[in-house]
Design a protein around this motif. Structure first.
Motif, PDB file in Angstrom:
ATOM      1  N   ASN A   1       0.829  -1.210   0.000  1.00  0.00           N
ATOM      2  CA  ASN A   1       0.000   0.000   0.000  1.00  0.00           C
ATOM      3  C   ASN A   1       0.861   1.257   0.000  1.00  0.00           C
ATOM      4  O   ASN A   1       0.548   2.244  -0.676  1.00  0.00           O
ATOM      5  CB  ASN A   1      -0.928   0.003   1.223  1.00  0.00           C
ATOM      6  N   TRP A   2       1.952   1.220   0.795  1.00  0.00           N
ATOM      7  CA  TRP A   2       2.862   2.372   0.840  1.00  0.00           C
ATOM      8  C   TRP A   2       3.516   2.594  -0.523  1.00  0.00           C
ATOM      9  O   TRP A   2       3.631   3.729  -0.997  1.00  0.00           O
ATOM     10  CB  TRP A   2       3.918   2.149   1.905  1.00  0.00           C
TER      11      TRP A   2
ATOM     12  N   LYS B   1       1.033   4.122  -2.795  1.00  0.00           N
ATOM     13  CA  LYS B   1       0.786   5.517  -2.423  1.00  0.00           C
ATOM     14  C   LYS B   1       1.918   6.410  -2.943  1.00  0.00           C
ATOM     15  O   LYS B   1       1.660   7.505  -3.477  1.00  0.00           O
ATOM     16  CB  LYS B   1       0.666   5.626  -0.910  1.00  0.00           C
TER      17      LYS B   1
ATOM     18  N   THR C   1       1.619   6.883  -6.603  1.00  0.00           N
ATOM     19  CA  THR C   1       0.512   7.802  -6.901  1.00  0.00           C
ATOM     20  C   THR C   1       0.948   9.251  -6.701  1.00  0.00           C
ATOM     21  O   THR C   1       0.652  10.136  -7.526  1.00  0.00           O
ATOM     22  CB  THR C   1      -0.695   7.487  -5.995  1.00  0.00           C
ATOM     23  N   VAL C   2       1.675   9.507  -5.615  1.00  0.00           N
ATOM     24  CA  VAL C   2       2.161  10.866  -5.349  1.00  0.00           C
ATOM     25  C   VAL C   2       3.101  11.319  -6.455  1.00  0.00           C
ATOM     26  O   VAL C   2       2.988  12.457  -6.970  1.00  0.00           O
ATOM     27  CB  VAL C   2       2.870  10.914  -3.982  1.00  0.00           C
TER      28      VAL C   2
ATOM     29  N   SER D   1       3.148  19.179  -3.839  1.00  0.00           N
ATOM     30  CA  SER D   1       3.759  18.299  -2.832  1.00  0.00           C
ATOM     31  C   SER D   1       3.369  18.724  -1.428  1.00  0.00           C
ATOM     32  O   SER D   1       3.100  17.881  -0.553  1.00  0.00           O
ATOM     33  CB  SER D   1       5.281  18.312  -2.972  1.00  0.00           C
TER      34      SER D   1
ATOM     35  N   LEU E   1      -0.217  17.649  -0.753  1.00  0.00           N
ATOM     36  CA  LEU E   1      -0.276  16.203  -0.504  1.00  0.00           C
ATOM     37  C   LEU E   1       0.283  15.846   0.866  1.00  0.00           C
ATOM     38  O   LEU E   1      -0.239  14.965   1.553  1.00  0.00           O
ATOM     39  CB  LEU E   1       0.494  15.449  -1.605  1.00  0.00           C
TER      40      LEU E   1
ATOM     41  N   SER F   1      -2.109  16.651   3.502  1.00  0.00           N
ATOM     42  CA  SER F   1      -3.245  15.727   3.436  1.00  0.00           C
ATOM     43  C   SER F   1      -2.905  14.336   3.964  1.00  0.00           C
ATOM     44  O   SER F   1      -3.768  13.460   4.006  1.00  0.00           O
ATOM     45  CB  SER F   1      -3.760  15.625   1.991  1.00  0.00           C
TER      46      SER F   1
ATOM     47  N   PHE G   1      -0.520  12.158   2.706  1.00  0.00           N
ATOM     48  CA  PHE G   1      -0.142  11.162   1.707  1.00  0.00           C
ATOM     49  C   PHE G   1       1.265  10.610   1.939  1.00  0.00           C
ATOM     50  O   PHE G   1       1.600   9.552   1.416  1.00  0.00           O
ATOM     51  CB  PHE G   1      -0.225  11.764   0.297  1.00  0.00           C
ATOM     52  N   PHE G   2       2.090  11.337   2.712  1.00  0.00           N
ATOM     53  CA  PHE G   2       3.452  10.865   2.933  1.00  0.00           C
ATOM     54  C   PHE G   2       3.599  10.079   4.236  1.00  0.00           C
ATOM     55  O   PHE G   2       4.701   9.675   4.597  1.00  0.00           O
ATOM     56  CB  PHE G   2       4.424  12.052   2.928  1.00  0.00           C
TER      57      PHE G   2
END
Length: 307
Positions: free
Chosen positions: A242-243, A246, A249-250, A296, A299, A302, A304-305
């Protein structure tokens, strides 16, 4: 090969290893055994059970024991036949060690003198040692599992670790199934022979049953822990996947910005900001970097990282 291992006062013990056609004929012609019962005794895939032929005076016990082949530990059936007052044991290459164990079991059970001991009591004192090997094997599997488990969270998970866990699970399935079947068979054996044997012989049967029950309990617990560790490895692998998805995707979102900016300026549309200036190329790069940093930052805020 048919071997006369030992002669006792009440019976003679014959051990049959890797039965050949000639051996089978000798057992039928000279020992007066039936082809059917011999076939059951040497079948690699025979189920654990008791088989009786009252007319031929034959009682066959098929029981699973640990088999050793290279680094793989499985279980295989052996045949124990009481016929015409004598004892016959049947094994194959991977289970041929049972002869030495039965002859000299080295356990806490007291074995009677050669002039007194019966075939049933002789076998039960040997089976006790054979069943303790299940406990030893479950203990060894637990040791291997702890080695793999100690690496959980400290090292990168590899395919080898997952394969090792799968191998342990497979071995435990063999052991669990064999122990459950052995317990059922021993219960049936005790029920069928309790009126024909002495009290101390029944106690020896009960000792074997207790040992099988203990091994079965240990095997169930070991299997539960192995399954938990395997599930934990699977969850961690899913988290890593999943990481990874992700992160990809970023990257794909951030790298979309240069495509958009360069697309606008590549259309040759008049009056685009800084399109006609001498430093327009560098200005578009700065715009691109500012937009990429802004995306960035959004994200990151939000979450995402976060792994």
């Amino acid at each position: 090969m048919i071997e006369t291992v030992k002669k006792f006062k009440k019976f003679t013990w014959y051990h049959v290893s890797n039965l050949t056609t000639e051996d089978n004929q000798i057992l039928v012609d000279e020992h007066h055994l039936t082809n059917e019962i011999v076939g059951y005794a040497v079948d690699h895939n025979e189920a654990v059970r008791m088989e009786y032929d009252d007319a031929a005076d034959e009682s066959l016990m098929v029981i699973d024991v640990i088999s050793y082949r290279d680094d793989i530990v499985e279980t295989r059936p052996i045949g124990i036949l009481f016929a015409h007052g004598d004892l016959y044991t049947f094994s194959h290459s991977v289970t041929d060690y049972v002869q030495a164990v039965i002859l000299d079991p080295k356990n806490r059970q007291r074995r009677g003198d050669d002039s007194e001991i019966s075939a049933i009591d002789f076998i039960m004192t040997g089976l006790y040692s054979l069943m303790t090997r299940y406990v030893d094997q479950v203990t060894e599997i637990n040791r291997k599992r702890r080695v793999i488990q100690s690496q959980l969270g400290h090292h990168k998970r590899t395919t080898k670790q997952m394969n090792d866990l799968l191998r342990l699970q497979t071995q435990m399935i063999y052991i669990q199934n064999s122990l459950a079947n052995n317990q059922v068979m021993l219960n049936a054996f005790k029920q069928d022979f309790k009126s024909k044997i002495a009290h101390f012989e029944i106690e020896h049967i009960d000792d074997v049953r207790v040992e099988v029950g203990q091994a079965e309990h240990m095997a169930d617990l070991a299997m539960a822990v192995i399954n938990s560790v395997s599930d934990a490895y699977g969850n961690l692998s899913n988290r890593d996947l999943n990481w990874t998805m992700k992160v990809l995707t970023v990257y794909s979102i951030v790298l979309t910005v240069p495509t958009i900016v360069s697309g606008f300026y590549g259309e040759n549309v008049k009056w685009l900001p800084y399109a006609a200036t001498q430093d327009g190329w560098w200005i578009t790069l700065v715009i691109t970097l500012i937009l990429m940093a802004l995306v960035s930052l959004i994200l990151a805020l939000s979450g995402f990282f976060r792994k």
